[in-house]
Scaffold this active site. Structure first.
Site, PDB file in Angstrom:
ATOM      1  N   ARG A 162       0.832  -1.207   0.000  1.00 45.70           N
ATOM      2  CA  ARG A 162       0.000   0.000   0.000  1.00 45.70           C
ATOM      3  C   ARG A 162       0.872   1.265   0.000  1.00 45.70           C
ATOM      4  NH1 ARG A 162      -3.264  -3.529  -0.645  1.00 45.70           N
ATOM      5  NH2 ARG A 162      -5.369  -3.648   0.224  1.00 45.70           N
ATOM      6  N   SER A 237     -10.743  -0.565   3.018  1.00 47.11           N
ATOM      7  CA  SER A 237      -9.983  -0.670   4.267  1.00 47.11           C
ATOM      8  C   SER A 237      -9.613   0.732   4.735  1.00 47.11           C
ATOM      9  CB  SER A 237      -8.680  -1.436   4.059  1.00 47.11           C
ATOM     10  OG  SER A 237      -8.922  -2.692   3.519  1.00 47.11           O
ATOM     11  N   GLU A 333      -5.083   4.046   6.136  1.00 48.62           N
ATOM     12  CA  GLU A 333      -4.686   3.860   4.740  1.00 48.62           C
ATOM     13  C   GLU A 333      -5.238   5.017   3.892  1.00 48.62           C
ATOM     14  OE1 GLU A 333      -5.397  -0.134   2.731  1.00 48.62           O
ATOM     15  OE2 GLU A 333      -6.560   1.172   1.453  1.00 48.62           O
TER      16      GLU A 333
HETATM   17  N1  EPU Z   1     -10.713 -10.525  10.258  1.00 46.55           N
HETATM   18  C1  EPU Z   1     -11.399 -10.547  11.443  1.00 46.55           C
HETATM   19  N2  EPU Z   1     -12.397  -9.636  11.632  1.00 46.55           N
HETATM   20  C2  EPU Z   1     -12.731  -8.719  10.691  1.00 46.55           C
HETATM   21  C3  EPU Z   1     -12.009  -8.679   9.477  1.00 46.55           C
HETATM   22  C4  EPU Z   1     -10.997  -9.608   9.295  1.00 46.55           C
HETATM   23  O1  EPU Z   1     -11.150 -11.371  12.321  1.00 46.55           O
HETATM   24  O2  EPU Z   1     -13.668  -7.946  10.938  1.00 46.55           O
HETATM   25  C5  EPU Z   1      -9.690 -11.535  10.011  1.00 46.55           C
HETATM   26  C6  EPU Z   1     -10.194 -12.580   9.006  1.00 46.55           C
HETATM   27  O3  EPU Z   1     -10.890 -13.601   9.616  1.00 46.55           O
HETATM   28  C7  EPU Z   1      -8.936 -13.076   8.374  1.00 46.55           C
HETATM   29  C8  EPU Z   1      -8.020 -11.861   8.425  1.00 46.55           C
HETATM   30  O4  EPU Z   1      -8.567 -10.967   9.387  1.00 46.55           O
HETATM   31  O5  EPU Z   1      -8.354 -14.098   9.143  1.00 46.55           O
HETATM   32  C9  EPU Z   1      -7.841 -11.184   7.074  1.00 46.55           C
HETATM   33  O6  EPU Z   1      -9.099 -10.739   6.593  1.00 46.55           O
HETATM   34  P1  EPU Z   1      -9.366 -10.480   5.003  1.00 46.55           P
HETATM   35  O7  EPU Z   1      -9.026 -11.699   4.230  1.00 46.55           O
HETATM   36  O8  EPU Z   1     -10.749  -9.943   4.898  1.00 46.55           O
HETATM   37  O9  EPU Z   1      -8.285  -9.420   4.579  1.00 46.55           O
HETATM   38  P2  EPU Z   1      -7.746  -8.091   5.268  1.00 46.55           P
HETATM   39  O10 EPU Z   1      -6.337  -8.322   5.661  1.00 46.55           O
HETATM   40  O11 EPU Z   1      -8.683  -7.636   6.340  1.00 46.55           O
HETATM   41  C10 EPU Z   1      -6.770  -7.078   3.068  1.00 46.55           C
HETATM   42  C11 EPU Z   1      -6.846  -5.790   2.282  1.00 46.55           C
HETATM   43  C12 EPU Z   1      -8.157  -5.703   1.525  1.00 46.55           C
HETATM   44  C13 EPU Z   1      -8.232  -6.881   0.569  1.00 46.55           C
HETATM   45  C14 EPU Z   1      -8.116  -8.187   1.391  1.00 46.55           C
HETATM   46  C15 EPU Z   1      -8.041  -9.400   0.505  1.00 46.55           C
HETATM   47  C16 EPU Z   1      -5.500  -4.205   3.536  1.00 46.55           C
HETATM   48  C17 EPU Z   1      -5.501  -2.989   4.388  1.00 46.55           C
HETATM   49  N3  EPU Z   1      -6.710  -4.651   3.171  1.00 46.55           N
HETATM   50  O12 EPU Z   1      -7.799  -7.044   4.047  1.00 46.55           O
HETATM   51  O13 EPU Z   1      -8.118  -4.509   0.744  1.00 46.55           O
HETATM   52  O14 EPU Z   1      -9.456  -6.880  -0.158  1.00 46.55           O
HETATM   53  O15 EPU Z   1      -6.901  -8.180   2.177  1.00 46.55           O
HETATM   54  O16 EPU Z   1      -6.800  -9.451  -0.122  1.00 46.55           O
HETATM   55  O17 EPU Z   1      -4.431  -4.732   3.223  1.00 46.55           O
HETATM   56  C18 EPU Z   1      -8.771  -2.219   0.597  1.00 46.55           C
HETATM   57  O18 EPU Z   1      -7.572  -1.943   0.566  1.00 46.55           O
HETATM   58  O19 EPU Z   1      -9.651  -1.334   0.532  1.00 46.55           O
HETATM   59  C19 EPU Z   1      -9.179  -3.615   0.740  1.00 46.55           C
HETATM   60  C20 EPU Z   1     -10.450  -3.974   0.884  1.00 46.55           C
END
Ligand code: EPU
Length: 337
Positions: A162, A237, A333
């Protein structure tokens, strides 16, 4: 060129915040952009792309330049690869759909990301195991002070998670006018290792996925977790996932053995901010019209008439509580103005 005064930016930011631009102009060509920049309308300029990574907490006392450069051209197509130059004002997701329809592989995992092509390199957009940098060739940009056009190649962009030069040394100095990408027309390299994609493809009954299958899977996953900005204001995010060092990580693991994490390198570990925010008790919470999304705690939402300041107050409250509970700092972000 039409220059509007005290123009509401509500339709131009995906949080749907009703702040005003002192001056506002929408530009459709690089020539017009240069013309606009050479006039002395206001000493400050604010560059607006898709408005999907922006939290407005106040009126913008500047000339707001809406980069509305459109068009996609094929620069070359040979040996199973196509090089496309895409003008900055093209909508990212519409571009991804254009690629799927034309059989161009490489961006299917990035389906449904809000925003425009021109802002994609700034934060090196990424999702489901793919980042913009994986398909990026170069981008053209106009230097605001000198009005000179220059090309930033891949290494000059200094891409990170990012992150890019446009968030650091080059911040506020350039307007990206087009982005050139290298995609595949055959023998696509598919990225299906991300757990949620595997599960979704299995649900779709797909064993040998096409780029369309992956795009469909990503769209289904995103729709189930992330709110549609057309229905409820948000900017995806709100925070980055924090990266912590080995010592802090060992300590964290002892206290929270079941917490999710990704190993970035042997000495760096990324903890999902969504998990931290959920554990801190904020998931689905609402403070007036400012809230935390019920399905993904990393996303702040505007339930209707929240002001940018109310959303920012909520973000600070979350940041403070996560720091108190876990000793981990989570960094926004989005750009907060
Ligand atoms: N999780 C929770 N609670 C929540 C959200 C997530 O426990 O409310 C846990 C999930 O269970 C999982 C982990 O966190 O074990 C990761 O969750 P997720 O796969 O949804 O991905 P993320 O790390 O929360 C990142 C990106 C997203 C992107 C997803 C998929 C960032 C800041 N965000 O989210 O990007 O879609 O991975 O690759 O890196 C964006 O930038 O706007 C965005 C949506």
């Amino acid at each position: 060129m039409l220059i509007e005064e005290h123009k509401s930016l509500k339709p131009f930011n995906t949080f749907g915040i009703d702040c005003k631009a002192r001056y506002f102009a929408s530009v459709t060509s690089v020539t017009k952009l240069k013309e606009l920049l050479s006039q002395n309308i206001h000493p400050s300029r604010f560059i607006l792309g898709g408005g999907s990574n922006l939290l407005l907490t106040q009126d913008v006392d500047a000339l707001v330049i809406h980069v509305n450069l459109r068009g996609i051209s094929i620069l070359s197509e040979e040996n199973g690869q196509v090089i496309l130059e895409v003008n900055a004002g093209e909508n990212w997701h519409e571009f991804v759909m254009h690629c799927i329809e034309n059989g161009y592989g490489g961006v299917e995992n990035l389906s449904l990301i809000p925003g425009n092509i021109g802002t994609a390199p700034i934060q090196n957009i990424g999702a489901y195991g793919v980042e913009l940098k994986d398909v990026f060739v170069n981008c053209k940009a106009l230097e605001i002070e000198s009005l000179e056009e220059r090309t930033f190649d891949h290494s000059e962009c200094e891409f990170g998670y990012r992150d890019s030069i446009f968030k650091n040394e080059a911040k506020g100095k350039y307007i990206i006018t087009s982005v050139t990408l290298r995609l595949t027309t055959q023998d696509h390299t598919l990225s299906t290792s991300y757990g949620a994609i595997k599960t979704q493809l299995e649900k779709q009954g797909v064993t040998t996925p096409t780029i369309k299958d992956i795009s469909d899977a990503v769209i289904t996953i995103r729709k189930s977790k992330l709110p549609d900005p057309a229905e409820i204001g948000n900017s995806g995010s709100f925070f980055k996932n924090p990266v912590i060092g080995s010592d802090d990580f060992q300590q964290f693991r002892l206290s929270y053995p079941n917490a999710p994490f990704y190993e970035v390198s042997p000495t760096e570990f990324k903890i999902p901010a969504g998990w931290l925010i959920e554990q801190a008790g904020f998931k689905g919470q609402r403070f007036g019209d400012a809230g935390v999304h019920k399905n993904q705690a990393l996303v702040l939402v505007n339930h209707g008439n929240a002001s940018g300041s109310e959303l920012w107050e909520l973000a600070l409250k979350i940041q403070k509580k996560v720091k108190e509970d876990f000793g981990i700092y989570i960094e926004p972000e989005v750009n907060v103005i």
